[in-house]
Design an enzyme around this catalytic site. Structure first.
Site, PDB file in Angstrom:
ATOM      1  NE  ARG A  18      -1.847  -1.445   3.550  1.00 45.10           N
ATOM      2  CZ  ARG A  18      -2.054  -1.105   4.817  1.00 45.10           C
ATOM      3  NH1 ARG A  18      -3.141  -0.467   5.169  1.00 45.10           N
ATOM      4  NH2 ARG A  18      -1.185  -1.425   5.747  1.00 45.10           N
ATOM      5  CG  ASN A  36      -3.634  -4.572   3.659  1.00 47.04           C
ATOM      6  OD1 ASN A  36      -3.177  -4.500   2.529  1.00 47.04           O
ATOM      7  ND2 ASN A  36      -2.859  -4.506   4.726  1.00 47.04           N
TER       8      ASN A  36
END
Length: 90
Positions: A18, A36
């Site tokens: 990320r 996530n």
């Protein structure tokens, strides 16, 4: 203006995925987010001009993250205006 939703599968959690995506996003005029998912995937939403969104997604695929991605499922979604910039969501 277009928007894409992408689900990434593979070794995409616990490896800085990320944060790397957010760093890549800084080079493009896009808005969106990455997060996530409980099932081990990562979900991404990106909105912008077609060339920018396409180049951004290509940059992710060509980055060091490529070795961690087993599958990327892309979908076209409706453009959104409620997000400014690119962020990591929890």
């Amino acid at each position: 203006m277009i928007a894409r939703q992408v689900f990434y599968e593979g070794r995409v959690q616990g490896v800085g995925f990320r944060y790397t995506v957010r760093h890549i996003a800084k080079g493009y005029e896009i808005a969106g987010w990455v997060r996530n998912l409980p099932d081990g995937r990562v979900e991404l939403h990106a909105c912008g001009e077609p060339d920018e969104v396409s180049a951004f997604l290509t940059a992710i695929e060509e980055s060091e993250l490529n070795g961690n991605i087993r599958k990327a499922e892309k979908r076209e979604i409706g453009p959104f205006t409620d997000v400014k910039g690119f962020e990591i969501r929890l």
